[in-house]
Design a protein around this motif. Structure first.
Motif, mmCIF file in Angstrom:
data_model
loop_
_atom_site.group_PDB
_atom_site.id
_atom_site.type_symbol
_atom_site.label_atom_id
_atom_site.label_comp_id
_atom_site.label_asym_id
_atom_site.label_seq_id
_atom_site.Cartn_x
_atom_site.Cartn_y
_atom_site.Cartn_z
ATOM 1 N N ASN A 362 21.645 -81.428 -14.453
ATOM 2 C CA ASN A 362 21.581 -80.321 -15.406
ATOM 3 C C ASN A 362 20.185 -80.190 -16.018
ATOM 4 O OD1 ASN A 362 22.826 -78.088 -16.604
ATOM 5 N ND2 ASN A 362 23.270 -79.228 -18.486
ATOM 6 N N GLU A 363 19.173 -80.325 -15.163
ATOM 7 C CA GLU A 363 17.778 -80.148 -15.571
ATOM 8 C C GLU A 363 17.158 -79.054 -14.694
ATOM 9 O OE1 GLU A 363 16.316 -81.451 -18.048
ATOM 10 O OE2 GLU A 363 17.592 -83.140 -18.610
ATOM 11 N N PRO A 364 17.629 -77.796 -14.836
ATOM 12 C CA PRO A 364 17.179 -76.742 -13.920
ATOM 13 C C PRO A 364 15.694 -76.406 -14.038
ATOM 14 C CG PRO A 364 18.476 -75.815 -15.720
ATOM 15 C CD PRO A 364 18.629 -77.301 -15.806
ATOM 16 N N GLU A 365 15.118 -76.523 -15.244
ATOM 17 C CA GLU A 365 13.698 -76.203 -15.389
ATOM 18 C C GLU A 365 12.824 -77.215 -14.630
ATOM 19 O OE1 GLU A 365 15.985 -74.065 -18.173
ATOM 20 O OE2 GLU A 365 15.813 -76.244 -17.961
ATOM 21 N N PHE A 400 21.480 -70.940 -12.210
ATOM 22 C CA PHE A 400 20.655 -71.096 -13.406
ATOM 23 C C PHE A 400 19.574 -70.014 -13.495
ATOM 24 C CE2 PHE A 400 22.227 -75.228 -12.087
ATOM 25 C CZ PHE A 400 22.772 -75.740 -13.244
ATOM 26 N N GLU A 401 19.767 -68.886 -12.810
ATOM 27 C CA GLU A 401 18.697 -67.886 -12.748
ATOM 28 C C GLU A 401 18.458 -67.178 -14.087
ATOM 29 O OE1 GLU A 401 19.585 -64.969 -9.811
ATOM 30 O OE2 GLU A 401 21.683 -64.842 -10.374
ATOM 31 N N SER A 402 19.299 -67.408 -15.086
ATOM 32 C CA SER A 402 19.011 -66.869 -16.415
ATOM 33 C C SER A 402 17.856 -67.609 -17.084
ATOM 34 C CB SER A 402 20.254 -66.949 -17.302
ATOM 35 O OG SER A 402 20.674 -68.294 -17.450
ATOM 36 N N SER A 403 17.526 -68.803 -16.566
ATOM 37 C CA SER A 403 16.371 -69.553 -17.074
ATOM 38 C C SER A 403 15.096 -68.949 -16.493
ATOM 39 C CB SER A 403 16.480 -71.025 -16.659
ATOM 40 O OG SER A 403 15.256 -71.694 -16.853
ATOM 41 N N PRO A 404 14.116 -68.566 -17.310
ATOM 42 C CA PRO A 404 12.895 -67.926 -16.792
ATOM 43 C C PRO A 404 12.177 -68.721 -15.702
ATOM 44 C CG PRO A 404 13.037 -67.623 -19.157
ATOM 45 C CD PRO A 404 14.142 -68.575 -18.793
ATOM 46 N N PRO A 405 11.993 -70.060 -15.835
ATOM 47 C CA PRO A 405 11.319 -70.785 -14.742
ATOM 48 C C PRO A 405 12.088 -70.707 -13.420
ATOM 49 C CG PRO A 405 11.320 -72.111 -16.745
ATOM 50 C CD PRO A 405 12.246 -70.962 -16.998
ATOM 51 N N VAL A 406 13.425 -70.774 -13.516
ATOM 52 C CA VAL A 406 14.243 -70.682 -12.298
ATOM 53 C C VAL A 406 14.141 -69.282 -11.711
ATOM 54 C CG1 VAL A 406 16.590 -70.784 -11.368
ATOM 55 C CG2 VAL A 406 15.828 -72.506 -13.030
#
Length: 422
Positions: A362-365, A400-406
């Motif tokens: 759970n560390e998508p960034e 996790f595409e809601s995370s900007p880096p992802v």
């Protein structure tokens, strides 16, 4: 209309399934019992032979002349009844040319022409040994797409030397062992290039050559390589069977690094099959085997790369496959902190497993940052494995595409191809 190989496979399956009906495992045991005690040692073990029978029945490969004869004896039928016209179309030699392989050209072709019909000895063995080692070193730096044609050409050359020259019994065994070594690296390269059927065919040829040479360590290595591919792109349970056969062939007296590699392949196949207990046990056995390696000079040269670091990588990969990221991430981070950056393909592959383990943690960034580096490294690598690993990593990141880096990594990533590979 079925192909010739498919028609043959259907006949073999019908013969096996005729009353009283035998499973493939029972058929394998009967084929081995049909051989004389002296010849039985030259045959594949039951697990490997069971897999071979499945491939024959699927029409993927034809049995060699030796197995055609034993299949007929085991089923109580004639070779003509089972194999028909196909029997006379094949060579009688235990080793033959792989269909479609490019023939040598230029200076090497001229040299081979000079060898034809002549007696050869230690000189040609030394030359071929240097060539196969050079091919292995090239594989450290180049991907399968770059090496596939040269690798199969070198294999074909070695086969021609053995088949078209005369030599002593000792030289014959040495040439057969070299054919096995060429087949191992050519099969590995073919698999990396995505030529999985060709890789399996090449591995089978190498297994036959190693067995003819009486080199059980090399035979184990080839079986383990085939097990690795089957675990990745076939049925993991079959990969486990082949990896177990590799262990059986190696035996307790094999060089420590050979036993370590066989246990490593067994660990990976079990990880792909999601058998956690068997995986952990096999990883422990691999490490214990390598710890016994006090005299590395006694190991075959093709095992030069088997090291504590490589076992650590496999351990991390296995834990990633078993979805145990807290075990996998520290191991991978440690290996990658000191890995040779010139080995681009392997570095990209190892980063792909770290990215997946970070997603599972759970560390998508952090996974996105690792993925970005992996994609940069693999962009110019002609490897089917890296392309498919990239596909897998990107798919694992999508939730996790809601995370900007992802989102940025997904947006900038090249169009992936293929399905996942282990």
């Amino acid at each position: 209309m079925p192909t010739e190989k498919e028609a043959l496979g259907a006949r073999l399956r019908a013969a096996r399934e005729a009353p009283p009906y035998w499973s493939r495992g029972e058929m394998a045991r009967r084929i081995r019992r049909a051989a004389s005690p002296g010849d039985r040692e030259q045959l594949a073990h039951v697990q490997a032979l069971t897999h071979m029978i499945k491939e024959w029945e699927r029409g993927l490969h034809r049995p060699s002349p030796r197995y055609r004869s034993l299949y007929a004896l085991a089923t109580g039928r004639t070779e003509d009844e089972l194999f028909g016209p196909e029997r006379s179309a094949q060579r009688a030699e235990p080793l033959g040319s792989l269909p479609g392989l490019p023939l040598p050209s230029g200076e090497l072709s001229a040299r081979l022409a000079e060898i034809t019909g002549r007696r050869v000895g230690a000189g040609i063995v030394t030359d071929l040994a240097a060539r196969v080692h050079g091919l292995r070193l090239a594989d450290d730096l180049l991907a399968g797409g770059d090496l596939f044609v040269p690798a199969v050409r070198e294999l074909e050359n070695a086969i021609r030397v053995h088949r078209e020259s005369s030599h002593s019994e000792q030289t014959s065994r040495e040439l057969l062992a070299l054919i096995g070594e060429f087949a191992q690296i050519a099969g590995w390269v073919a698999s990396d290039a995505g030529e999985h059927d060709r890789a399996a065919e090449i591995y089978r040829l190498g297994i036959d050559a190693a067995r003819e040479a009486g080199d059980r360590t090399l035979e184990s290595n080839l079986l383990g390589s085939l097990a690795y591919q089957v675990a990745n792109v076939g049925e993991p349970a079959e990969g486990v069977e082949l990896a177990r056969a590799s262990l059986d062939v190696a035996g307790p007296d094999a060089p420590p690094r050979a036993r370590a590699l066989a246990w490593d392949r067994f660990a990976w196949a079990n990880a792909r099959a999601q058998d956690r207990a068997a995986t952990v046990e096999a990883l422990g056995q691999a490490s214990a085997a390598l710890d016994q390696n006090e005299h590395q000079d006694a190991d075959p040269g093709y095992l030069y790369w088997v090291s504590e670091g490589e076992l650590q990588v496999m351990e991390a990969r296995a834990y990633t496959e078993l979805r145990r990221p807290l075990r996998a991430v520290p191991l991978l981070a440690d290996v990658l902190s000191r890995y040779d950056a010139t080995h681009t393909r392997e570095l990209a592959l190892y980063l792909s497993w770290l990215a997946v383990a970070l997603v599972d943690a759970n560390e998508p960034e952090e996974a996105a940052a690792v993925t970005s580096r992996m994609l940069d490294l693999s962009a110019e690598v002609a490897s089917d494995r890296t392309a498919k690993r990239a596909h897998l990593v990107l798919e694992r990141l999508r939730p996790f595409e809601s995370s900007p880096p992802v989102a940025q990594v997904l947006r900038e990533a090249p169009e992936p191809r293929g399905a996942s590979l282990g």
